[in-house]
Design a protein around this motif. Structure first.
Motif, mmCIF file in Angstrom:
data_model
loop_
_atom_site.group_PDB
_atom_site.id
_atom_site.type_symbol
_atom_site.label_atom_id
_atom_site.label_comp_id
_atom_site.label_asym_id
_atom_site.label_seq_id
_atom_site.Cartn_x
_atom_site.Cartn_y
_atom_site.Cartn_z
ATOM 1 N N UNK A 81 0.888 -1.155 0.000
ATOM 2 C CA UNK A 81 0.000 0.000 0.000
ATOM 3 C C UNK A 81 0.926 1.203 0.000
ATOM 4 N N UNK A 82 0.807 2.036 -1.015
ATOM 5 C CA UNK A 82 1.702 3.188 -1.173
ATOM 6 C C UNK A 82 0.965 4.451 -0.772
ATOM 7 N N UNK A 83 1.607 5.251 0.051
ATOM 8 C CA UNK A 83 1.067 6.553 0.430
ATOM 9 C C UNK A 83 1.953 7.619 -0.194
ATOM 10 N N UNK A 84 1.397 8.337 -1.183
ATOM 11 C CA UNK A 84 2.122 9.422 -1.839
ATOM 12 C C UNK A 84 1.614 10.732 -1.265
ATOM 13 N N UNK A 85 2.411 11.330 -0.410
ATOM 14 C CA UNK A 85 2.030 12.570 0.247
ATOM 15 C C UNK A 85 2.808 12.714 1.537
ATOM 16 N N UNK A 86 2.442 13.700 2.311
ATOM 17 C CA UNK A 86 3.131 13.964 3.568
ATOM 18 C C UNK A 86 2.335 13.412 4.739
ATOM 19 N N UNK A 87 3.063 13.028 5.775
ATOM 20 C CA UNK A 87 2.439 12.630 7.028
ATOM 21 C C UNK A 87 2.891 13.614 8.097
ATOM 22 N N UNK A 88 1.930 14.262 8.729
ATOM 23 C CA UNK A 88 2.214 15.208 9.798
ATOM 24 C C UNK A 88 1.640 14.650 11.094
ATOM 25 N N UNK A 89 2.519 14.328 12.044
ATOM 26 C CA UNK A 89 2.065 13.837 13.347
ATOM 27 C C UNK A 89 2.291 14.971 14.347
ATOM 28 N N UNK A 90 1.219 15.681 14.653
ATOM 29 C CA UNK A 90 1.295 16.818 15.554
ATOM 30 C C UNK A 90 0.948 16.459 16.990
ATOM 31 N N UNK A 91 0.191 15.386 17.163
ATOM 32 C CA UNK A 91 -0.261 14.982 18.481
ATOM 33 C C UNK A 91 -0.649 13.514 18.412
ATOM 34 N N UNK A 92 -0.485 12.792 19.496
ATOM 35 C CA UNK A 92 -0.881 11.393 19.536
ATOM 36 C C UNK A 92 0.223 10.468 19.068
ATOM 37 N N UNK A 93 -0.146 9.208 18.864
ATOM 38 C CA UNK A 93 0.805 8.176 18.459
ATOM 39 C C UNK A 93 0.218 7.404 17.285
ATOM 40 N N UNK A 94 1.064 7.159 16.274
ATOM 41 C CA UNK A 94 0.636 6.428 15.088
ATOM 42 C C UNK A 94 1.649 5.319 14.805
ATOM 43 N N UNK A 95 1.162 4.099 14.722
ATOM 44 C CA UNK A 95 1.989 2.963 14.304
ATOM 45 C C UNK A 95 1.588 2.661 12.864
ATOM 46 N N UNK A 96 2.579 2.610 11.965
ATOM 47 C CA UNK A 96 2.306 2.400 10.543
ATOM 48 C C UNK A 96 2.916 1.060 10.126
ATOM 49 N N UNK A 97 2.074 0.177 9.544
ATOM 50 C CA UNK A 97 2.519 -1.146 9.101
ATOM 51 C C UNK A 97 2.014 -1.392 7.685
ATOM 52 N N UNK A 98 2.878 -1.994 6.864
ATOM 53 C CA UNK A 98 2.434 -2.410 5.526
ATOM 54 C C UNK A 98 2.266 -1.289 4.528
ATOM 55 N N UNK A 99 2.892 -0.160 4.772
ATOM 56 C CA UNK A 99 2.835 0.975 3.847
ATOM 57 C C UNK A 99 4.230 1.291 3.336
ATOM 58 N N UNK A 100 4.297 1.779 2.119
ATOM 59 C CA UNK A 100 5.506 2.392 1.576
ATOM 60 C C UNK A 100 5.184 3.871 1.470
ATOM 61 N N UNK A 101 6.024 4.703 2.078
ATOM 62 C CA UNK A 101 5.805 6.150 2.050
ATOM 63 C C UNK A 101 6.613 6.728 0.904
ATOM 64 N N UNK A 102 5.939 7.499 0.038
ATOM 65 C CA UNK A 102 6.547 8.034 -1.179
ATOM 66 C C UNK A 102 6.065 9.447 -1.368
ATOM 67 N N UNK A 103 6.984 10.383 -1.436
ATOM 68 C CA UNK A 103 6.584 11.789 -1.622
ATOM 69 C C UNK A 103 6.211 12.074 -3.055
#
Length: 103
Positions: A81-103
């Motif tokens: 699963x490809x995510x093309x874009x930005x990830x902004x974590x300003x608050x909280x906690x995020x665990x990311x599994x099974x993704x490829x991050x691509x700008x």
């Protein structure tokens, strides 16, 4: 929200690309929409494929974002699963599994 989707007699019915894995599951049109509706501890699942979007995590909750699912979310396909874009974590906690991050 689609209540009945998935593999129906060998034919894959189309479910939305994103869901919150709850009982019953909550289907959403986008990753951001699913996050906005999530509660602490939720798992947001996404089908294998490409998401052209940016995400903003700005709530004091912990969630897990999991990709690589098949059409009815029953198995991990092994496909990315490809995510093309930005990830902004300003608050909280995020665990990311099974993704490829691509700008």
């Amino acid at each position: 929200n689609k209540a009945d989707c998935g593999d129906q007699g060998g034919v894959c019915q189309t479910c939305p690309d994103v869901r919150i894995a709850s009982t019953p599951p909550e289907y959403h049109g986008t990753l951001q929409e699913a996050y906005d509706m999530a509660v602490d501890g939720d798992i947001i699942q996404a089908k294998a494929g490409v998401f052209n979007t940016s995400l903003t995590f700005n709530r004091d909750i912990s969630i897990t974002l999991q990709g690589r699912y098949d059409c009815d979310y029953s198995i991990d396909t092994g496909n990315v699963t490809i995510l093309k874009g930005q990830i902004n974590i300003n608050l909280g906690r995020v665990i990311i599994k099974g993704f490829v991050l691509d700008k």
